[in-house]
Every structure is written in C-alpha cells, then in structure tokens.
Design a protein around this motif. Structure first.
Motif, PDB file in Angstrom:
ATOM      1  N   PRO A  59       0.825  -1.220   0.000  1.00 51.07           N
ATOM      2  CA  PRO A  59       0.000   0.000   0.000  1.00 51.07           C
ATOM      3  C   PRO A  59       0.853   1.261   0.000  1.00 51.07           C
ATOM      4  N   LEU A  60       0.212   2.376  -0.229  1.00 48.55           N
ATOM      5  CA  LEU A  60       0.892   3.671  -0.216  1.00 48.55           C
ATOM      6  C   LEU A  60       0.986   4.193   1.214  1.00 48.55           C
ATOM      7  N   LEU A  61       1.726   3.459   2.027  1.00 49.97           N
ATOM      8  CA  LEU A  61       1.985   3.862   3.408  1.00 49.97           C
ATOM      9  C   LEU A  61       3.490   4.006   3.578  1.00 49.97           C
ATOM     10  N   THR A  62       3.909   4.997   4.336  1.00 46.37           N
ATOM     11  CA  THR A  62       5.333   5.136   4.612  1.00 46.37           C
ATOM     12  C   THR A  62       5.777   4.018   5.552  1.00 46.37           C
ATOM     13  N   ASP A  63       7.074   3.819   5.655  1.00 42.56           N
ATOM     14  CA  ASP A  63       7.595   2.819   6.595  1.00 42.56           C
ATOM     15  C   ASP A  63       7.149   3.147   8.018  1.00 42.56           C
ATOM     16  N   LYS A  64       7.178   4.444   8.370  1.00 39.55           N
ATOM     17  CA  LYS A  64       6.774   4.860   9.710  1.00 39.55           C
ATOM     18  C   LYS A  64       5.309   4.515   9.961  1.00 39.55           C
TER      19      LYS A  64
END
Length: 87
Positions: A59-64
């Motif tokens: 998904p378009l989620l950052t690592d954080k």
C-alpha cells in the motif's frame, strides 16, 4: 478462518483465507467506512493492535506508518487473528 476484533466497538467477525478485512467486515454486516476499495481514499484506514496482515500489492503507506500499525482494510488480508482500532 481467522477472527477479527474491531475496537472500540467490540465487534467480532470472521475472515476467510484471501479475503480482505473490508470485505469480511461488510459481509458480517458491519458499517465499515469505505469509498474506493483500492487503497486511494484512505477511508478504510485502521490501526492494527495485534496480529499479522499481508498485502498482494504494497500500500501507499510510509515505513513509519506501517511500523505504527496503520492498515488499508480494503487491501489487507489476515495472516492471524487480528485486533484493529477503527475510530
């Protein structure tokens, strides 16, 4: 089948192998917020408190955001029982 617990509503429902969290919730009659069902609108975003999920496509989620437990319910499948927070 695995079990999902949705907090703070304390709702429980089952999820089949390969089924998305969103599809399982809707099938169980849970009024789960959603719009696009492809991970673009972020309406189905929830937080994983316990368990393991996986995606077919990342998904378009950052690592954080992923480390903090954020999950796109329309794209995620359960690898174990889950406890999710949906506010």
């Amino acid at each position: 089948m695995k079990k999902i617990t949705l907090l703070p509503q304390q709702k429980e429902f089952s999820i089949e192998e390969g089924q998305t969290i969103l599809d399982a919730a809707l099938e169980a009659g849970i009024n789960y917020p959603n719009r696009c069902q492809v991970g673009a609108c972020a309406m189905c975003l929830c937080k994983k408190l316990e368990g393991e999920i996986e995606y077919d496509l990342e998904p378009l989620l950052t690592d954080k955001e992923q480390q903090e437990g954020w999950v796109f319910a329309c794209q995620a499948t359960a690898k174990s029982d889950l406890v999710l927070l949906l506010e």
